[in-house]
Design a protein around this motif. Structure first.
Motif, mmCIF file in Angstrom:
data_model
loop_
_atom_site.group_PDB
_atom_site.id
_atom_site.type_symbol
_atom_site.label_atom_id
_atom_site.label_comp_id
_atom_site.label_asym_id
_atom_site.label_seq_id
_atom_site.Cartn_x
_atom_site.Cartn_y
_atom_site.Cartn_z
ATOM 1 N N CYS A 168 13.219 -4.921 29.074
ATOM 2 C CA CYS A 168 11.899 -4.442 29.022
ATOM 3 C C CYS A 168 11.739 -3.121 28.745
ATOM 4 O O CYS A 168 10.521 -2.488 28.105
ATOM 5 C CB CYS A 168 11.078 -4.801 30.489
ATOM 6 N N GLY A 169 12.492 -2.366 29.021
ATOM 7 C CA GLY A 169 12.635 -0.846 28.699
ATOM 8 C C GLY A 169 11.986 0.157 29.375
ATOM 9 O O GLY A 169 11.908 1.312 29.095
ATOM 10 N N THR A 189 13.888 3.293 30.677
ATOM 11 C CA THR A 189 14.525 4.058 29.564
ATOM 12 C C THR A 189 14.435 5.493 29.980
ATOM 13 O O THR A 189 13.469 6.148 30.208
ATOM 14 C CB THR A 189 13.868 3.807 28.188
ATOM 15 N N ARG A 248 19.067 2.172 28.820
ATOM 16 C CA ARG A 248 18.173 1.438 30.075
ATOM 17 C C ARG A 248 19.214 1.815 31.163
ATOM 18 O O ARG A 248 19.999 1.628 31.536
ATOM 19 C CB ARG A 248 18.483 0.025 29.962
ATOM 20 N N CYS A 296 4.551 0.981 31.866
ATOM 21 C CA CYS A 296 5.760 0.951 30.819
ATOM 22 C C CYS A 296 5.705 2.260 29.983
ATOM 23 O O CYS A 296 6.728 2.432 29.299
ATOM 24 C CB CYS A 296 5.463 -0.215 29.731
ATOM 25 N N GLY A 324 8.972 4.652 29.793
ATOM 26 C CA GLY A 324 9.887 4.155 28.928
ATOM 27 C C GLY A 324 9.814 4.236 27.520
ATOM 28 O O GLY A 324 10.437 4.203 26.429
ATOM 29 N N GLN A 325 8.212 3.761 27.204
ATOM 30 C CA GLN A 325 8.002 3.601 25.828
ATOM 31 C C GLN A 325 8.199 5.074 25.137
ATOM 32 O O GLN A 325 8.565 5.397 23.853
ATOM 33 C CB GLN A 325 6.419 3.268 25.627
ATOM 34 N N GLN A 337 11.894 6.136 24.440
ATOM 35 C CA GLN A 337 12.303 5.457 23.324
ATOM 36 C C GLN A 337 11.801 5.952 22.069
ATOM 37 O O GLN A 337 12.552 6.339 20.906
ATOM 38 C CB GLN A 337 11.973 3.814 23.316
ATOM 39 N N ASN A 355 10.987 -2.566 24.138
ATOM 40 C CA ASN A 355 9.986 -1.848 25.119
ATOM 41 C C ASN A 355 8.679 -2.683 25.009
ATOM 42 O O ASN A 355 7.946 -2.676 24.234
ATOM 43 C CB ASN A 355 9.822 -0.447 24.747
#
Length: 154
Positions: free
Chosen positions: A44-45, A48, A57, A100, A103-104, A107, A130
């Motif tokens: 799922c990211g 990250t 990850r 999220c 993590g987004q 990335q 992600n």
């Protein structure tokens, strides 16, 4: 076993088994909770982070396998001085539930460090791991383009 990690330019001594995932070291031992647990299987990211500038990850990197300096969302920008990508996220109102997003952003920061002028396809390819359950993908793409444009002017 005692291990020293450099996280967000600060050294931390942690006394944990080498097989503990970096995610839990960051959240439970060090207290950096911006990195989120999502799935636990790197699908799922949400977790990250960067190790030596590379997006990874953290749920799948064991403490004993950390090979360099770690940067989390807390280390990407400073309070009152957000990184360009973080400001682009705010300017484009990307976050909906927000879970999220750290993590987004991590990335996206990795993408822009390797490709300062990504196409839509480049963004889609880099960000496909992600997941956003709110579906903010068009705003994510717009924020990445916005950040790329602003980074050209710096």
């Amino acid at each position: 076993m005692s291990t020293t990690l450099k996280i967000n330019e600060t050294s931390y001594d942690v006394d944990l088994p080498e097989n503990v995932p970096l995610l839990w070291v960051l959240r439970d031992e060090v207290g950096l909770t911006g990195t989120k647990f999502g799935c636990g299987v790197a699908a799922c990211g949400a977790c990250t982070v960067h190790i030596d500038g590379e997006a990874v990850r953290s749920c799948q990197i064991a403490l004993g396998d950390v090979w360099g300096d770690v940067t989390t969302i807390e280390g990407l920008g400073k309070p009152g001085d957000m990184a360009i990508i973080q400001q682009a996220w705010v300017d484009n109102q990307v976050a909906q539930c927000g879970y999220c997003q750290s993590g987004q952003i991590m990335q996206a920061a990795d993408l822009l460090s390797n490709n300062p002028a990504p196409t839509d396809q480049d963004i889609d390819d880099a960000m496909q791991g992600n997941l956003c359950r709110c579906g903010t993908y068009p705003r994510i793409r717009a924020a990445i383009h916005d950040a790329a444009d602003k980074m050209k002017k710096v």
